[in-house]
Design a protein around this motif. Sequence first.
Motif, PDB file in Angstrom:
ATOM      1  N   MET A 536      56.389  16.274  12.245  1.00  0.00           N
ATOM      2  CA  MET A 536      55.322  15.270  12.330  1.00  0.00           C
ATOM      3  C   MET A 536      54.740  15.012  10.938  1.00  0.00           C
ATOM      4  O   MET A 536      54.509  13.862  10.543  1.00  0.00           O
ATOM      5  CB  MET A 536      54.229  15.745  13.298  1.00  0.00           C
ATOM      6  CG  MET A 536      53.155  14.709  13.569  1.00  0.00           C
ATOM      7  SD  MET A 536      53.820  13.181  14.310  1.00  0.00           S
ATOM      8  CE  MET A 536      54.006  13.699  16.023  1.00  0.00           C
ATOM      9  N   GLN A 537      54.517  16.090  10.184  1.00  0.00           N
ATOM     10  CA  GLN A 537      54.013  15.922   8.815  1.00  0.00           C
ATOM     11  C   GLN A 537      54.985  15.049   8.009  1.00  0.00           C
ATOM     12  O   GLN A 537      54.567  14.128   7.294  1.00  0.00           O
ATOM     13  CB  GLN A 537      53.859  17.295   8.150  1.00  0.00           C
ATOM     14  CG  GLN A 537      53.361  17.212   6.719  1.00  0.00           C
ATOM     15  CD  GLN A 537      53.245  18.588   6.048  1.00  0.00           C
ATOM     16  OE1 GLN A 537      53.069  19.590   6.726  1.00  0.00           O
ATOM     17  NE2 GLN A 537      53.342  18.620   4.741  1.00  0.00           N
ATOM     18  N   ALA A 538      56.276  15.337   8.152  1.00  0.00           N
ATOM     19  CA  ALA A 538      57.287  14.597   7.384  1.00  0.00           C
ATOM     20  C   ALA A 538      57.310  13.122   7.789  1.00  0.00           C
ATOM     21  O   ALA A 538      57.465  12.234   6.937  1.00  0.00           O
ATOM     22  CB  ALA A 538      58.666  15.227   7.592  1.00  0.00           C
ATOM     23  N   THR A 544      53.327   7.545   3.299  1.00  0.00           N
ATOM     24  CA  THR A 544      52.021   7.814   2.688  1.00  0.00           C
ATOM     25  C   THR A 544      52.205   7.971   1.185  1.00  0.00           C
ATOM     26  O   THR A 544      53.044   8.757   0.759  1.00  0.00           O
ATOM     27  CB  THR A 544      51.414   9.102   3.303  1.00  0.00           C
ATOM     28  OG1 THR A 544      51.321   8.933   4.718  1.00  0.00           O
ATOM     29  CG2 THR A 544      50.036   9.391   2.742  1.00  0.00           C
ATOM     30  N   ASP A 545      51.435   7.204   0.378  1.00  0.00           N
ATOM     31  CA  ASP A 545      51.599   7.270  -1.085  1.00  0.00           C
ATOM     32  C   ASP A 545      51.264   8.660  -1.613  1.00  0.00           C
ATOM     33  O   ASP A 545      51.967   9.204  -2.444  1.00  0.00           O
ATOM     34  CB  ASP A 545      50.637   6.289  -1.789  1.00  0.00           C
ATOM     35  CG  ASP A 545      50.864   4.849  -1.377  1.00  0.00           C
ATOM     36  OD1 ASP A 545      51.941   4.547  -0.824  1.00  0.00           O
ATOM     37  OD2 ASP A 545      49.959   4.025  -1.610  1.00  0.00           O
ATOM     38  N   ASN A 546      50.131   9.200  -1.193  1.00  0.00           N
ATOM     39  CA  ASN A 546      49.708  10.513  -1.650  1.00  0.00           C
ATOM     40  C   ASN A 546      50.303  11.548  -0.703  1.00  0.00           C
ATOM     41  O   ASN A 546      51.457  11.427  -0.342  1.00  0.00           O
ATOM     42  CB  ASN A 546      48.174  10.546  -1.758  1.00  0.00           C
ATOM     43  CG  ASN A 546      47.694   9.585  -2.841  1.00  0.00           C
ATOM     44  OD1 ASN A 546      48.070   9.730  -4.003  1.00  0.00           O
ATOM     45  ND2 ASN A 546      46.893   8.597  -2.478  1.00  0.00           N
ATOM     46  N   ALA A 547      49.539  12.519  -0.253  1.00  0.00           N
ATOM     47  CA  ALA A 547      50.159  13.513   0.629  1.00  0.00           C
ATOM     48  C   ALA A 547      49.431  13.594   1.970  1.00  0.00           C
ATOM     49  O   ALA A 547      48.526  12.798   2.243  1.00  0.00           O
ATOM     50  CB  ALA A 547      50.237  14.872  -0.062  1.00  0.00           C
ATOM     51  N   VAL A 548      49.842  14.552   2.774  1.00  0.00           N
ATOM     52  CA  VAL A 548      49.403  14.644   4.159  1.00  0.00           C
ATOM     53  C   VAL A 548      48.803  16.025   4.401  1.00  0.00           C
ATOM     54  O   VAL A 548      49.429  17.033   4.093  1.00  0.00           O
ATOM     55  CB  VAL A 548      50.607  14.437   5.113  1.00  0.00           C
ATOM     56  CG1 VAL A 548      50.207  14.652   6.563  1.00  0.00           C
ATOM     57  CG2 VAL A 548      51.230  13.063   4.908  1.00  0.00           C
ATOM     58  N   GLY A 574      61.357  16.191   3.260  1.00  0.00           N
ATOM     59  CA  GLY A 574      60.648  15.305   2.338  1.00  0.00           C
ATOM     60  C   GLY A 574      59.146  15.509   2.266  1.00  0.00           C
ATOM     61  O   GLY A 574      58.434  14.668   1.703  1.00  0.00           O
ATOM     62  N   CYS A 575      58.633  16.619   2.811  1.00  0.00           N
ATOM     63  CA  CYS A 575      57.192  16.886   2.690  1.00  0.00           C
ATOM     64  C   CYS A 575      56.857  17.158   1.218  1.00  0.00           C
ATOM     65  O   CYS A 575      57.707  17.566   0.450  1.00  0.00           O
ATOM     66  CB  CYS A 575      56.800  18.106   3.531  1.00  0.00           C
ATOM     67  SG  CYS A 575      57.011  17.841   5.298  1.00  0.00           S
ATOM     68  N   LYS A 576      55.589  16.942   0.855  1.00  0.00           N
ATOM     69  CA  LYS A 576      55.169  17.218  -0.524  1.00  0.00           C
ATOM     70  C   LYS A 576      54.619  18.628  -0.688  1.00  0.00           C
ATOM     71  O   LYS A 576      54.299  19.049  -1.797  1.00  0.00           O
ATOM     72  CB  LYS A 576      54.156  16.178  -0.979  1.00  0.00           C
ATOM     73  CG  LYS A 576      54.848  14.846  -1.278  1.00  0.00           C
ATOM     74  CD  LYS A 576      53.929  13.783  -1.785  1.00  0.00           C
ATOM     75  CE  LYS A 576      54.733  12.535  -2.118  1.00  0.00           C
ATOM     76  NZ  LYS A 576      53.889  11.349  -2.268  1.00  0.00           N
TER      77      LYS A 576
END
Length: 597
Positions: A536-538, A544-548, A574-576
Amino acid sequence: HDIPGLGGDFQPAELSHNAKVVIERRIAKRNEQGDAVETPDEVFRRVARNLAEAELRFGGTEQDRAAAEESFYRLMASLDFLPNSPTLVNAGRELQQLSACFVLPVPDSIEGIFEAIKQTAIIHKSGGGTGFSFSRLRPANAKVKSTMGVASGPVSFMKVFDAATEAIKQGGTRRGANMGILRVDHPDIDEFIEMKADMTTLTNFNISVAVTEAFMKALEAGTTYDIIDPQTGQPVAKRDAREVWEKMVRNAWKNGDPGVIFIDRINASRANPVPKRGPVESTNPCGEQPLYPHDSCNLGSINLKHFTKGEPGAKTVDFERLRTTVWRAVHLLDNVIEMNQYPIPEIAEVSHAIRRIGLGVMGWADMLIDLRIPYNSEEALRLAREVMSFIQKEADAASEQLARVRGNFPDWADSIYGPKGPEGPRPMRNATRTTIAPTGTLSIIANCSGGIEPVFALAFIRSHYLDKNDPTKRTELTEVNEQFEAVAKAEGFYSEELMRFLAEGGHLSERPEVPKWVKDVFVTAHEISPEWHVRMQAAFQEFTDNAVSKTINFPNSATVDDVRISYELAYRTGCKGITIYRDGSREFQVLKHAEKS
Ligand code: CDP
């Protein structure tokens, strides 16, 4: 009177009991006795009026100002959208410090370190949170030329930042929160990874390791990577990547720290829109906002719970209304930058040069419930991408339109949107537009689920104080998730006994009288596997330009391997970055739950 495009008929949303309490205690102006002297409606009016003043600075007329005020007031009073807490608290008041997030540079000198501590104190006093990378500091025991002594190292200086935070607290609004980052190739990485192991140190910090692409390659190949001397930039040792990774994962399993941020990925993304200002070294305290040194960000969140339409059981997403709300929210957040009184001149300079904003969402789990979609389903991931890509596209368009009227952000020519940039030339008012925040306070005010987190509990027991001067006079009430109560009544399985059972920690799955679709749709955080949390985060990160902001929840019985698998999945999808929490792994968990509920 009618405002163009807004219509004349507006009813403010009804506020929940908890919303009123939170506004009274943490948001509204108070007198010397500590009693609120503003109603929630007056809070929204004050904020709207203050932010609308920016229209006049951009050459707007009195009519433009009045229209903006009404538009902003309705955004907030409807609870469709709220700007971050510091804006609600400080707009139109003496402080006028409107941002939630800051990052300060920590240079490798005593003067520089203590200057950063002083700046941190100024920011905390105004309700902001701070992030730092300590990677530039020379390691412990390195030489100090001027004194012929040895350096204390990043870990020891972090304790000074922590002590300063502890001493300041935050003027009654909130306690200071910090993020501490160290690069995985810093010589002191082992001490850093273990520094929160005993849970009594660094209580005002979240910590994360900044993991590089070179490290991830070594991890995959099972080889070593270089440890770099921060003063010379030269390799000084080699470490086994798997061994260091194992140490991170094991400590995270133990009590949640350290998290990880994928620093090279962040710098290769839209979160690094003006490379000459960077690189990004750190995020804000909760991890969702990568920032340059001396950068800040104003966040705001749309309450998705309000964006469905149709009959119960056959609802769909109201994209038209969502579009208008995104445009108005971007407009409001751009005004926040203008009206903000930045706590130090360097921050004012960077913030005006790039005009970073972070529009996100809350109430995502409530929206899914309303649409009868289980959080842990492919359908939910598909809808997450659809909703967030829509918001991102509309926020880009709204910022582009603002740029045509108000001009591009000053650093535009050197940005990824400028003539030579990979996304340019494209007019843009704000260097970034989207961020997904935790919405700790905002979601209580809007009475919705936090950020993109699943529902935490369907029912819980809350103490209600009957006399605010006497804590012994109280009663315990069972509070039930609104949507769940409605469905339980409509489906005929509502009972006081069931609600008490759930409030005391029982699971819906154990109850034969509850239909299967209800069990699927009302799934709670602890019943959702870590894999679904990460996916879900991914899904949201993709747009999303910034992060989650997301906490990956694990049951107490989870193993170190489970945590490792999640960390690697976060990288692959691809999570940050990633932050995990294993149920019961912190002493203070009882308190944390109490804060959340
Ligand atoms: O809901 P609210 O606007 O109060 O804030 P949030 O979405 O829970 O948190 C957004 C950001 O505010 C965090 O990432 C921190 O940068 C900052 N914050 C803080 O400094 N101190 C807190 N106690 C809570 C949040």
